[in-house]
Write a protein that holds these residues in place. Structure first.
Motif, PDB file in Angstrom:
ATOM      1  N   THR A   1     -11.703   4.047   0.232  1.00  0.00           N
ATOM      2  CA  THR A   1     -10.937   4.508  -0.921  1.00  0.00           C
ATOM      3  C   THR A   1     -10.394   3.291  -1.651  1.00  0.00           C
ATOM      4  O   THR A   1     -10.475   2.160  -1.142  1.00  0.00           O
ATOM      5  CB  THR A   1      -9.756   5.390  -0.481  1.00  0.00           C
ATOM      6  N   PHE A   2      -9.818   3.494  -2.836  1.00  0.00           N
ATOM      7  CA  PHE A   2      -9.221   2.373  -3.570  1.00  0.00           C
ATOM      8  C   PHE A   2      -8.153   1.694  -2.725  1.00  0.00           C
ATOM      9  O   PHE A   2      -8.077   0.466  -2.665  1.00  0.00           O
ATOM     10  CB  PHE A   2      -8.621   2.873  -4.888  1.00  0.00           C
ATOM     11  N   ARG A   3      -7.350   2.511  -2.040  1.00  0.00           N
ATOM     12  CA  ARG A   3      -6.277   1.956  -1.211  1.00  0.00           C
ATOM     13  C   ARG A   3      -6.844   1.096  -0.085  1.00  0.00           C
ATOM     14  O   ARG A   3      -6.321   0.010   0.204  1.00  0.00           O
ATOM     15  CB  ARG A   3      -5.440   3.106  -0.657  1.00  0.00           C
TER      16      ARG A   3
ATOM     17  N   LEU B   1       0.802  -1.223   0.000  1.00  0.00           N
ATOM     18  CA  LEU B   1       0.000   0.000   0.000  1.00  0.00           C
ATOM     19  C   LEU B   1       0.833   1.270   0.000  1.00  0.00           C
ATOM     20  O   LEU B   1       0.346   2.335  -0.394  1.00  0.00           O
ATOM     21  CB  LEU B   1      -0.946  -0.011   1.216  1.00  0.00           C
ATOM     22  N   ASN B   2       2.084   1.188   0.431  1.00  0.00           N
ATOM     23  CA  ASN B   2       2.957   2.369   0.423  1.00  0.00           C
ATOM     24  C   ASN B   2       3.645   2.577  -0.922  1.00  0.00           C
ATOM     25  O   ASN B   2       4.304   3.593  -1.124  1.00  0.00           O
ATOM     26  CB  ASN B   2       4.021   2.250   1.521  1.00  0.00           C
ATOM     27  N   ASN B   3       3.495   1.614  -1.817  1.00  0.00           N
ATOM     28  CA  ASN B   3       4.109   1.696  -3.146  1.00  0.00           C
ATOM     29  C   ASN B   3       3.112   2.319  -4.126  1.00  0.00           C
ATOM     30  O   ASN B   3       2.320   1.621  -4.754  1.00  0.00           O
ATOM     31  CB  ASN B   3       4.524   0.295  -3.607  1.00  0.00           C
TER      32      ASN B   3
ATOM     33  N   CYS C   1     -11.383   7.853  -6.230  1.00  0.00           N
ATOM     34  CA  CYS C   1     -12.361   6.785  -6.402  1.00  0.00           C
ATOM     35  C   CYS C   1     -12.699   6.185  -5.039  1.00  0.00           C
ATOM     36  O   CYS C   1     -11.797   5.824  -4.272  1.00  0.00           O
ATOM     37  CB  CYS C   1     -11.774   5.716  -7.310  1.00  0.00           C
ATOM     38  N   VAL C   2     -13.985   6.093  -4.727  1.00  0.00           N
ATOM     39  CA  VAL C   2     -14.424   5.565  -3.436  1.00  0.00           C
ATOM     40  C   VAL C   2     -15.492   4.493  -3.630  1.00  0.00           C
ATOM     41  O   VAL C   2     -16.110   4.392  -4.688  1.00  0.00           O
ATOM     42  CB  VAL C   2     -14.973   6.688  -2.518  1.00  0.00           C
ATOM     43  N   PHE C   3     -15.705   3.705  -2.562  1.00  0.00           N
ATOM     44  CA  PHE C   3     -16.627   2.581  -2.615  1.00  0.00           C
ATOM     45  C   PHE C   3     -17.459   2.566  -1.337  1.00  0.00           C
ATOM     46  O   PHE C   3     -16.915   2.696  -0.233  1.00  0.00           O
ATOM     47  CB  PHE C   3     -15.860   1.260  -2.722  1.00  0.00           C
TER      48      PHE C   3
ATOM     49  N   GLU D   1      -5.824   0.125  11.051  1.00  0.00           N
ATOM     50  CA  GLU D   1      -5.113  -0.132   9.792  1.00  0.00           C
ATOM     51  C   GLU D   1      -5.917   0.371   8.602  1.00  0.00           C
ATOM     52  O   GLU D   1      -5.384   1.051   7.717  1.00  0.00           O
ATOM     53  CB  GLU D   1      -4.839  -1.631   9.647  1.00  0.00           C
ATOM     54  N   LEU D   2      -7.210   0.053   8.571  1.00  0.00           N
ATOM     55  CA  LEU D   2      -8.041   0.469   7.447  1.00  0.00           C
ATOM     56  C   LEU D   2      -8.200   1.990   7.390  1.00  0.00           C
ATOM     57  O   LEU D   2      -8.160   2.585   6.309  1.00  0.00           O
ATOM     58  CB  LEU D   2      -9.409  -0.219   7.527  1.00  0.00           C
ATOM     59  N   LYS D   3      -8.330   2.615   8.551  1.00  0.00           N
ATOM     60  CA  LYS D   3      -8.424   4.080   8.571  1.00  0.00           C
ATOM     61  C   LYS D   3      -7.145   4.735   8.087  1.00  0.00           C
ATOM     62  O   LYS D   3      -7.173   5.729   7.357  1.00  0.00           O
ATOM     63  CB  LYS D   3      -8.765   4.566   9.988  1.00  0.00           C
ATOM     64  N   SER D   4      -6.017   4.177   8.492  1.00  0.00           N
ATOM     65  CA  SER D   4      -4.739   4.761   8.075  1.00  0.00           C
ATOM     66  C   SER D   4      -4.524   4.628   6.576  1.00  0.00           C
ATOM     67  O   SER D   4      -3.719   5.362   5.989  1.00  0.00           O
ATOM     68  CB  SER D   4      -3.582   4.095   8.827  1.00  0.00           C
ATOM     69  N   ASN D   5      -5.259   3.708   5.951  1.00  0.00           N
ATOM     70  CA  ASN D   5      -5.132   3.516   4.504  1.00  0.00           C
ATOM     71  C   ASN D   5      -6.338   4.031   3.731  1.00  0.00           C
ATOM     72  O   ASN D   5      -6.545   3.647   2.571  1.00  0.00           O
ATOM     73  CB  ASN D   5      -4.888   2.036   4.198  1.00  0.00           C
ATOM     74  N   GLY D   6      -7.122   4.912   4.372  1.00  0.00           N
ATOM     75  CA  GLY D   6      -8.124   5.652   3.610  1.00  0.00           C
ATOM     76  C   GLY D   6      -9.575   5.426   3.952  1.00  0.00           C
ATOM     77  O   GLY D   6     -10.438   6.182   3.474  1.00  0.00           O
TER      78      GLY D   6
END
Length: 337
Positions: A107-109, A16-18, A40-42, A68-73
């Protein structure tokens, strides 16, 4: 990189950081979603359909991996933002309700993050597999297929390598002048430096990185590690000279080893050694798929800045750097000092 992303937070975060791999994944996976607020969101309904899982399953993962999920969007919309999202003509909230005061969005991430966590979904498993392929292909493409020397793409590498060579000569000269003759002393005391910094001797390091005998270890080391080695070499050279002159004779092998032990225990080096071990262990696992077992406790996810440093637009191969007039000018100034 571990094949089972569901078990490794470090490996998930390395994906996810790449941002280069994520850009390729967004193009190739074509997961759909809604364009809102610049990305892009879901909705949860989108995600349930995508992975063919229940509302309860999504909620369970949101609860178990919330940070974890919050930190990634993953985000919660309220108030004005929620109203703006509900006004989109192509959004259907279904069971989430048009009157809900709060709405969760991926988010996509964070969708990819969830795909790397879900064990109940065959669709998530397929995405994980494709994602790993994309990451491997992206790193290979951006590094020119030479991950063994990915350290050299750092614009700090050449300067660190150049400076270390000078300190290396000080170190070997000190061994010649102040330590009793021994055919193996150069490799012996070089290995002591390696073992002090990253717990591996030259043979172990070669095995982990799968280096041939003709490969130079120092050409694979990161700039921070080279700089720390240079600090060791300069400091030990000074201590060898001081101790030899105090005794008015050359040091024995045993005396030299004791000097090494005292030197590496100096508090000055503790934060530098910890930093070097963490960078080396984490980057090698991420970029080279090489695990230093003796440094496994130091493995962390590689920060986004490191992907920029080794794969980004400013990273260059060693050949490109050597042909750069600015780089050559820096080396000329150093040589003229």
């Amino acid at each position: 990189m571990a094949n089972d992303l569901t078990n490794s937070l470090v490996d998930r975060q390395n994906v996810l950081n790449n941002r280069y791999a994520l850009s390729q994944a967004e193009h190739h996976l074509a997961l759909g979603g809604v364009f809102f607020d610049g990305e892009c969101v879901f909705t949860k309904q989108h995600v349930m359909a995508m992975f063919d899982v229940s509302d309860a399953t999504i909620e369970r993962y949101l609860s178990a991996h919330n940070e974890e999920l919050k930190s990634n969007g993953y985000m919660l919309l309220r108030g004005k933002k929620l109203k703006e999202f509900k006004s989109l003509s192509n959004v259907t909230l279904m069971d989430e309700g048009n009157k809900a005061p709060i709405l969760g969005l991926f988010t996509f991430r964070s969708v990819l993050n969830l795909a790397m966590l879900l064990t109940e979904s065959e669709k998530a498993k397929l995405i994980r597999s494709r994602l790993l392929d994309i990451v491997i292909d992206t790193v290979a493409a951006r590094s020119g297929g030479k991950t063994k020397y990915i350290n050299q793409r750092d614009n700090q590498y050449l300067l660190a390598a150049f400076q270390e060579q000078g300190y290396r000569k000080q170190f070997t000269d000190a061994l010649d002048q102040y330590v009793d003759a021994n055919h193996w002393k150069y490799s012996r005391f070089t290995n002591l430096i390696y073992q002090s910094i990253f717990h591996e001797n030259a043979t172990e390091y070669r095995r982990v990185l799968k280096l041939a005998e003709s490969d130079s270890i120092r050409e694979t080391l990161y700039s921070e590690v080279l700089t720390l080695i240079a600090s060791y070499e300069a400091g030990i050279a000074h201590e060898l000279e001081r101790a030899s002159k105090q005794l008015n004779r050359k040091l024995t092998q045993k005396e030299t080893e004791e000097l090494f032990s005292k030197f590496e225990a100096h508090p000055l080096f503790i934060p530098l050694i910890l930093d070097a071990r963490t960078k080396m262990a984490s980057r090698d696992l991420c970029f080279r798929d090489a695990l230093h077992e003796k440094l496994s406790a130091y493995v962390k996810s590689v920060p986004e800045a490191d992907f920029e440093r080794f794969l980004g637009e400013t990273s260059k191969s060693l050949e490109e750097q050597l042909n750069d007039p600015e780089t050559l000018a820096v080396f000329k100034r150093l040589k003229d000092r």
